[in-house]
Write a protein that holds these residues in place. Structure first.
Motif, PDB file in Angstrom:
ATOM      1  N   VAL A 144      10.914  -7.739  -4.078  1.00 39.35           N
ATOM      2  CA  VAL A 144      11.147  -7.831  -2.489  1.00 39.35           C
ATOM      3  C   VAL A 144      12.394  -8.665  -2.364  1.00 39.35           C
ATOM      4  CG1 VAL A 144       9.605  -9.979  -2.200  1.00 39.35           C
ATOM      5  CG2 VAL A 144      10.005  -8.088  -0.393  1.00 39.35           C
ATOM      6  N   SER A 145      13.122  -8.291  -1.212  1.00 36.33           N
ATOM      7  CA  SER A 145      14.062  -9.205  -0.667  1.00 36.33           C
ATOM      8  C   SER A 145      13.703 -10.063  -0.188  1.00 36.33           C
ATOM      9  CB  SER A 145      15.132  -8.328   0.035  1.00 36.33           C
ATOM     10  OG  SER A 145      15.974  -9.147   0.880  1.00 36.33           O
ATOM     11  N   SER A 146      13.716 -11.767  -0.643  1.00 38.72           N
ATOM     12  CA  SER A 146      13.327 -12.665   0.087  1.00 38.72           C
ATOM     13  C   SER A 146      14.025 -13.082   1.379  1.00 38.72           C
ATOM     14  CB  SER A 146      13.319 -14.016  -0.725  1.00 38.72           C
ATOM     15  OG  SER A 146      14.542 -14.188  -1.548  1.00 38.72           O
ATOM     16  N   VAL A 147      15.193 -12.375   1.432  1.00 39.67           N
ATOM     17  CA  VAL A 147      16.081 -12.762   2.387  1.00 39.67           C
ATOM     18  C   VAL A 147      15.675 -11.869   3.612  1.00 39.67           C
ATOM     19  CG1 VAL A 147      18.386 -12.464   3.645  1.00 39.67           C
ATOM     20  CG2 VAL A 147      18.451 -13.165   1.041  1.00 39.67           C
ATOM     21  N   ALA A 148      15.351 -10.727   3.297  1.00 43.22           N
ATOM     22  CA  ALA A 148      14.797  -9.670   4.421  1.00 43.22           C
ATOM     23  C   ALA A 148      13.359 -10.291   4.794  1.00 43.22           C
ATOM     24  CB  ALA A 148      14.304  -8.216   3.922  1.00 43.22           C
ATOM     25  N   ARG A 204       1.465 -11.473   3.078  1.00 44.09           N
ATOM     26  CA  ARG A 204       1.467 -10.113   3.655  1.00 44.09           C
ATOM     27  C   ARG A 204       2.794  -9.389   3.829  1.00 44.09           C
ATOM     28  NH1 ARG A 204       0.152 -10.207   8.522  1.00 44.09           N
ATOM     29  NH2 ARG A 204      -0.003 -12.493   8.988  1.00 44.09           N
ATOM     30  N   LEU A 205       4.107 -10.025   4.082  1.00 45.50           N
ATOM     31  CA  LEU A 205       5.136  -9.250   4.255  1.00 45.50           C
ATOM     32  C   LEU A 205       5.599  -9.018   2.838  1.00 45.50           C
ATOM     33  CD1 LEU A 205       6.820 -11.592   6.662  1.00 45.50           C
ATOM     34  CD2 LEU A 205       6.026  -9.358   7.246  1.00 45.50           C
ATOM     35  N   ASN A 206       5.517  -9.718   1.909  1.00 42.99           N
ATOM     36  CA  ASN A 206       5.894  -9.269   0.394  1.00 42.99           C
ATOM     37  C   ASN A 206       5.411  -8.273  -0.082  1.00 42.99           C
ATOM     38  OD1 ASN A 206       7.580 -11.671   0.252  1.00 42.99           O
ATOM     39  ND2 ASN A 206       6.066 -13.135  -0.923  1.00 42.99           N
ATOM     40  N   SER A 207       4.004  -7.964   0.369  1.00 37.70           N
ATOM     41  CA  SER A 207       3.166  -6.633  -0.106  1.00 37.70           C
ATOM     42  C   SER A 207       3.679  -5.629   0.855  1.00 37.70           C
ATOM     43  CB  SER A 207       1.853  -7.254  -0.373  1.00 37.70           C
ATOM     44  OG  SER A 207       1.680  -8.027  -1.306  1.00 37.70           O
TER      45      SER A 207
END
Length: 307
Positions: free
Chosen positions: A170-174, A255-258
């Motif tokens: 996952v893009s940690s920036v996004a 939750r956002l990472n997944s």
């Protein structure tokens, strides 16, 4: 404290936007594979230790410039690349180690890992994931999204599992920008120090503090997240329990990472080599089941690189 309020120029992507793109997949041709086999043989002939051979000892006349060009994509672009078709079939374990290191050293300097080794095999050795010295690469369980402590982490797949073991990134920036836009109060919590477990035993030296989000003097975001090791830090006698806001921030981040909007899956096959910029990319793994035949069990080679 200054929070980033808009998307950065690099490392900002969403899984649902790039999943069908071929721009992050680099397929190696027969000439490139022949160069790699010859370079492995050249290092074998020199008889050098794995830590000692250099980029010049692993010559890649036509593939080398391609790899060098990918460093910019990793460090100043999307932040991830997948090489496909590395010639692992028929190689010994040492030859696979040489292959991974040789390719990696055309990207940057390899860095030592546990016990000073520059290669680490990611395979199930039956450790208890909750052990005070257990590491995530030693068991077959799922891993939370995390970043490794260096510029680039690379994984060369020698053999996949019988089932499972999916690589997820996952893009940690996004994700950061989504949190800043929707929950700036929790973004502030993620800029504060969090306790981490180094899994170095039970003494106080096994624990340290660092923030999840930091911004350097050039305004570039770095994300240092690892929920598995952050939760296990609570075993430290001097480590306080999570606050209500910390629990809420971790829940939102997980939750956002997944979230399928942000997440990108890679089902690594034999010969695939994944490169990730740890500053702007988080990675995880699903649970896997190994082949009953020991010779066919899952084996990935991990190397750390600094540019």
């Amino acid at each position: 404290m200054t929070l980033i309020t808009e998307a950065l120029g690099t490392g900002d992507w969403r899984g649902d936007e790039v999943v069908d793109s071929d721009t992050w997949r680099i397929s190696l041709g027969s000439a490139h594979r022949a160069e790699l086999c010859a370079a492995v043989a050249a290092v074998e002939t020199l008889g050098l230790e794995l830590v000692d051979f250099s980029r010049e000892d692993f010559p890649l006349p036509t593939l080398g410039p391609v790899l060098h060009s990918l460093v910019g994509e990793l460090m100043d672009g999307r932040g991830f690349v997948l090489l496909q078709g590395a010639p692992v079939a028929g190689l010994s374990e040492r030859q696979c180690d040489i292959l991974a290191l040789g390719i990696g050293r055309h990207f940057g300097r390899t860095a030592p890992q546990k016990d000073g080794r520059h290669v680490q095999h990611v395979r199930d050795v039956g450790v208890d994931p909750s052990g005070s010295t257990s590491r995530s690469y030693q068991h077959s369980g799922p891993l939370g999204y995390h970043a490794d402590p260096n510029d680039i982490v690379a994984l060369l797949c020698v053999r996949p599992a019988q089932s499972g073991g999916l690589s997820r990134i996952v893009s940690s920036v996004a994700v950061h920008n989504e949190i800043v836009a929707t929950r700036p109060d929790l973004a502030e919590v993620l800029y504060q120090p969090w306790w981490r477990d180094l899994r170095a035993g039970d003494g106080p030296d096994s624990f340290h503090q660092s923030p999840v989000y930091t911004v350097d003097t050039a305004g570039r975001l770095t994300t240092d997240y690892g929920p598995d090791y952050m939760r296990s830090a609570l075993r430290g006698a001097h480590v306080p329990p999570f606050s209500t806001r910390q629990l809420e921030a971790m829940d939102l981040l997980d939750r956002l990472n997944s979230d399928p909007r942000f997440q990108l899956d890679m089902d690594l096959c034999a010969g695939d080599m994944q490169f990730l910029n740890n500053h702007v990319t988080l990675h995880s793994r699903t649970r896997y089941v190994d082949h009953p035949d020991p010779e066919r069990r899952r084996d990935l080679i991990r190397i750390w690189l600094n540019t």
